[in-house]
Design a protein around this motif. Structure first.
Motif, PDB file in Angstrom:
ATOM      1  N   TYR A 124       0.607  -1.283  -0.055  1.00  0.00           N
ATOM      2  CA  TYR A 124      -0.079   0.003   0.156  1.00  0.00           C
ATOM      3  C   TYR A 124       1.018   1.462   0.113  1.00  0.00           C
ATOM      4  O   TYR A 124       1.991   1.225   0.251  1.00  0.00           O
ATOM      5  CB  TYR A 124      -0.979  -0.047   1.346  1.00  0.00           C
ATOM      6  CG  TYR A 124      -2.060  -0.629   1.114  1.00  0.00           C
ATOM      7  CD1 TYR A 124      -2.630  -1.372  -0.092  1.00  0.00           C
ATOM      8  CD2 TYR A 124      -3.039  -1.120   2.163  1.00  0.00           C
ATOM      9  CE1 TYR A 124      -3.764  -2.017  -0.490  1.00  0.00           C
ATOM     10  CE2 TYR A 124      -4.032  -1.754   1.930  1.00  0.00           C
ATOM     11  CZ  TYR A 124      -4.607  -2.331   0.565  1.00  0.00           C
ATOM     12  OH  TYR A 124      -5.864  -2.939   0.308  1.00  0.00           O
ATOM     13  N   ASN A 125      -0.109   2.402  -0.221  1.00  0.00           N
ATOM     14  CA  ASN A 125       0.562   3.745  -0.453  1.00  0.00           C
ATOM     15  C   ASN A 125       1.538   3.672  -1.764  1.00  0.00           C
ATOM     16  O   ASN A 125       2.674   4.516  -1.516  1.00  0.00           O
ATOM     17  CB  ASN A 125       1.164   4.221   1.138  1.00  0.00           C
ATOM     18  CG  ASN A 125       1.216   5.951   0.968  1.00  0.00           C
ATOM     19  OD1 ASN A 125       0.313   6.374   0.214  1.00  0.00           O
ATOM     20  ND2 ASN A 125       1.932   6.460   1.866  1.00  0.00           N
ATOM     21  N   PHE A 126       1.251   2.975  -2.677  1.00  0.00           N
ATOM     22  CA  PHE A 126       1.761   3.122  -4.014  1.00  0.00           C
ATOM     23  C   PHE A 126       3.205   3.211  -3.813  1.00  0.00           C
ATOM     24  O   PHE A 126       4.014   3.431  -4.906  1.00  0.00           O
ATOM     25  CB  PHE A 126       1.546   4.486  -4.458  1.00  0.00           C
ATOM     26  CG  PHE A 126       0.145   4.955  -4.324  1.00  0.00           C
ATOM     27  CD1 PHE A 126      -0.853   4.597  -4.764  1.00  0.00           C
ATOM     28  CD2 PHE A 126      -0.095   6.119  -3.213  1.00  0.00           C
ATOM     29  CE1 PHE A 126      -2.243   5.179  -4.463  1.00  0.00           C
ATOM     30  CE2 PHE A 126      -1.469   6.416  -2.990  1.00  0.00           C
ATOM     31  CZ  PHE A 126      -2.590   5.938  -3.453  1.00  0.00           C
ATOM     32  N   TRP A 129       5.212   1.486  -6.708  1.00  0.00           N
ATOM     33  CA  TRP A 129       5.494   2.336  -7.805  1.00  0.00           C
ATOM     34  C   TRP A 129       6.845   2.787  -7.792  1.00  0.00           C
ATOM     35  O   TRP A 129       7.542   3.720  -8.611  1.00  0.00           O
ATOM     36  CB  TRP A 129       4.571   3.578  -8.035  1.00  0.00           C
ATOM     37  CG  TRP A 129       3.317   3.362  -8.354  1.00  0.00           C
ATOM     38  CD1 TRP A 129       2.874   1.917  -8.816  1.00  0.00           C
ATOM     39  CD2 TRP A 129       2.064   4.023  -8.625  1.00  0.00           C
ATOM     40  NE1 TRP A 129       1.449   2.166  -9.177  1.00  0.00           N
ATOM     41  CE2 TRP A 129       1.228   3.326  -9.053  1.00  0.00           C
ATOM     42  CE3 TRP A 129       2.025   5.587  -8.828  1.00  0.00           C
ATOM     43  CZ2 TRP A 129      -0.174   3.652  -9.894  1.00  0.00           C
ATOM     44  CZ3 TRP A 129       0.910   6.039  -9.256  1.00  0.00           C
ATOM     45  CH2 TRP A 129      -0.400   5.208  -9.672  1.00  0.00           C
ATOM     46  N   ASP A 157      -2.947  -0.719  -3.920  1.00  0.00           N
ATOM     47  CA  ASP A 157      -3.520   0.659  -4.355  1.00  0.00           C
ATOM     48  C   ASP A 157      -3.131   1.220  -5.563  1.00  0.00           C
ATOM     49  O   ASP A 157      -2.026   1.006  -6.181  1.00  0.00           O
ATOM     50  CB  ASP A 157      -3.489   1.479  -2.947  1.00  0.00           C
ATOM     51  CG  ASP A 157      -2.035   1.981  -2.445  1.00  0.00           C
ATOM     52  OD1 ASP A 157      -1.094   1.548  -3.216  1.00  0.00           O
ATOM     53  OD2 ASP A 157      -2.067   2.751  -1.527  1.00  0.00           O
ATOM     54  N   VAL A 158      -3.925   2.177  -5.970  1.00  0.00           N
ATOM     55  CA  VAL A 158      -3.432   2.793  -7.292  1.00  0.00           C
ATOM     56  C   VAL A 158      -4.319   4.074  -7.469  1.00  0.00           C
ATOM     57  O   VAL A 158      -5.383   4.425  -6.596  1.00  0.00           O
ATOM     58  CB  VAL A 158      -3.947   1.858  -8.416  1.00  0.00           C
ATOM     59  CG1 VAL A 158      -5.602   1.844  -8.208  1.00  0.00           C
ATOM     60  CG2 VAL A 158      -3.515   2.330  -9.921  1.00  0.00           C
ATOM     61  N   CYS A 164      -2.331  13.455 -11.651  1.00  0.00           N
ATOM     62  CA  CYS A 164      -0.876  12.470 -11.404  1.00  0.00           C
ATOM     63  C   CYS A 164       0.088  13.205 -12.287  1.00  0.00           C
ATOM     64  O   CYS A 164       1.247  12.747 -11.858  1.00  0.00           O
ATOM     65  CB  CYS A 164      -1.235  11.108 -11.726  1.00  0.00           C
ATOM     66  SG  CYS A 164      -2.760  10.181 -11.199  1.00  0.00           S
ATOM     67  N   TRP A 215       8.548   8.029  -7.680  1.00  0.00           N
ATOM     68  CA  TRP A 215       7.605   6.840  -8.400  1.00  0.00           C
ATOM     69  C   TRP A 215       7.641   7.116  -9.920  1.00  0.00           C
ATOM     70  O   TRP A 215       7.854   8.239 -10.452  1.00  0.00           O
ATOM     71  CB  TRP A 215       6.225   6.888  -7.594  1.00  0.00           C
ATOM     72  CG  TRP A 215       6.064   6.651  -6.365  1.00  0.00           C
ATOM     73  CD1 TRP A 215       6.740   6.118  -5.700  1.00  0.00           C
ATOM     74  CD2 TRP A 215       4.889   7.170  -5.666  1.00  0.00           C
ATOM     75  NE1 TRP A 215       6.157   5.977  -4.306  1.00  0.00           N
ATOM     76  CE2 TRP A 215       5.330   6.882  -4.228  1.00  0.00           C
ATOM     77  CE3 TRP A 215       3.752   8.066  -5.853  1.00  0.00           C
ATOM     78  CZ2 TRP A 215       4.440   7.362  -3.169  1.00  0.00           C
ATOM     79  CZ3 TRP A 215       3.054   8.312  -4.878  1.00  0.00           C
ATOM     80  CH2 TRP A 215       3.218   7.804  -3.567  1.00  0.00           C
ATOM     81  N   VAL A 217       4.583   6.870 -12.527  1.00  0.00           N
ATOM     82  CA  VAL A 217       3.189   6.837 -12.534  1.00  0.00           C
ATOM     83  C   VAL A 217       2.742   5.569 -13.444  1.00  0.00           C
ATOM     84  O   VAL A 217       2.832   6.004 -14.729  1.00  0.00           O
ATOM     85  CB  VAL A 217       2.598   8.331 -12.824  1.00  0.00           C
ATOM     86  CG1 VAL A 217       1.198   8.033 -13.108  1.00  0.00           C
ATOM     87  CG2 VAL A 217       3.261   9.151 -11.962  1.00  0.00           C
TER      88      VAL A 217
END
Ligand SMILES: C[S@@+](CC[C@H](N)C(=O)[O-])C[C@H]1O[C@@H](n2cnc3c(N)ncnc32)[C@H](O)[C@@H]1O
Length: 273
Positions: A124-126, A129, A157-158, A164, A215, A217
């Protein structure tokens, strides 16, 4: 240094603990675990027991997981010894001895770690990425699939939407401080996004760049394609619902492939091995 300087009181930023601020402003483990429990029951017809938390940070989700049911066990994986030590001192220490026996913190890279197979694997929390290359993402998804029992589920998650892909700053009031999310740089060719979390305090002091991330995206569609390539039999996107009158984001997620041109939407991808 003069006496006056010596007795300067510390600012709120100097006294702050960035991990506590992060937990208070970014994370909502109870909501996330409710979503995991509810979705697992719906898709698998039973309650999950074992969970691996990748990119665990302070492992707050794992701590909440073992508190939920006496049958629950958790393994939290992070590559950073400092944050795992913090977790031991502040989160794990608050559990009962019996609960502590059902949680394990592992200092390792999620790309290499070997763990017993689990019902639920959450990232979680990206944080996944962080992986910039498609081959690395594929390798990670293959490893998560191998780490799940046959009727387990992967939870990611996404987020998506036009916001973005741009630089921006967003402020939100939390109890006793302000949380600031900054998308500082975006590369429109590589999709690389550099972001920071800052905290601002009522005494005007600031904890700048308390956390920084770079990250890529990723789009929900391409992530689902990579999941399929990694051997997952099905993936489902649960998209945040919006109030049809006010356009306000709601704390409700629906399984759907439909989305309008929202400026920003949050969601989960749930994948079946
Ligand atoms: C943004 S925090 C996520 C915390 C928490 N999962 C959440 O939902 O807020 C990202 C964490 O991922 C960890 N991390 C980054 N790369 C990693 C890797 N390859 N393997 C394990 N942990 C990693 C970092 O040390 C950091 O603690």
């Amino acid at each position: 240094m003069s006496t006056a300087e010596k007795i300067q009181p510390m600012t709120m930023a100097e006294q702050a603990d960035r991990h506590l601020l992060y937990q208070a402003s970014v994370q909502n483990p109870d909501f996330e675990l409710d979503f995991i429990d509810k979705t697992f029951k719906k898709l698998r017809g039973r309650k999950p027991r074992t969970m691996r938390e990748d990119f665990a940070g302070t492992a707050i989700s794992s701590c909440q997981w073992v508190k939920r049911r006496r049958t629950n066990k958790a393994v939290a994986v992070d590559i950073d010894a400092e944050v795992l030590d913090w977790s031991r001192r502040y989160n794990v220490a608050k559990l009962t001895i019996e609960q502590q026996q059902r949680i394990e913190l592992l200092l390792d890279d999620v790309l290499n770690v070997e763990t017993p197979r689990v019902d639920v694997l959450q990232a979680y929390n990206f944080s996944y990425w962080f992986f910039q290359e498609r081959t690395t993402m594929l390798e990670y998804f293959k490893r998560t699939r191998e780490a799940l029992v046959d009727d387990g589920l992967l939870f990611l998650d996404v987020f998506g939407g036009s916001e973005c892909y741009q630089t921006q700053k967003e402020k939100r009031k939390v109890d006793g401080f302000k949380y600031v999310w900054e998308q500082a740089e975006f590369n429109a060719i590589t999709n690389e996004l550099k972001c920071h979390i800052h905290f601002h305090f009522p005494d005007k002091s600031k904890l700048k760049k308390a956390f920084s991330y770079t990250w890529r995206v990723w789009g929900a569609r391409e992530l689902r394609e990579i999941l399929a390539e990694a051997g997952f039999s099905e993936s489902i996107v649960y998209r945040q619902k919006f109030d049809p009158k006010t356009d306000e984001a709601l704390d409700e997620y629906i399984a759907t492939d439909e989305a309008e041109d929202y400026a920003c939407w949050l969601g989960y991808i749930v994948a079946k091995p």
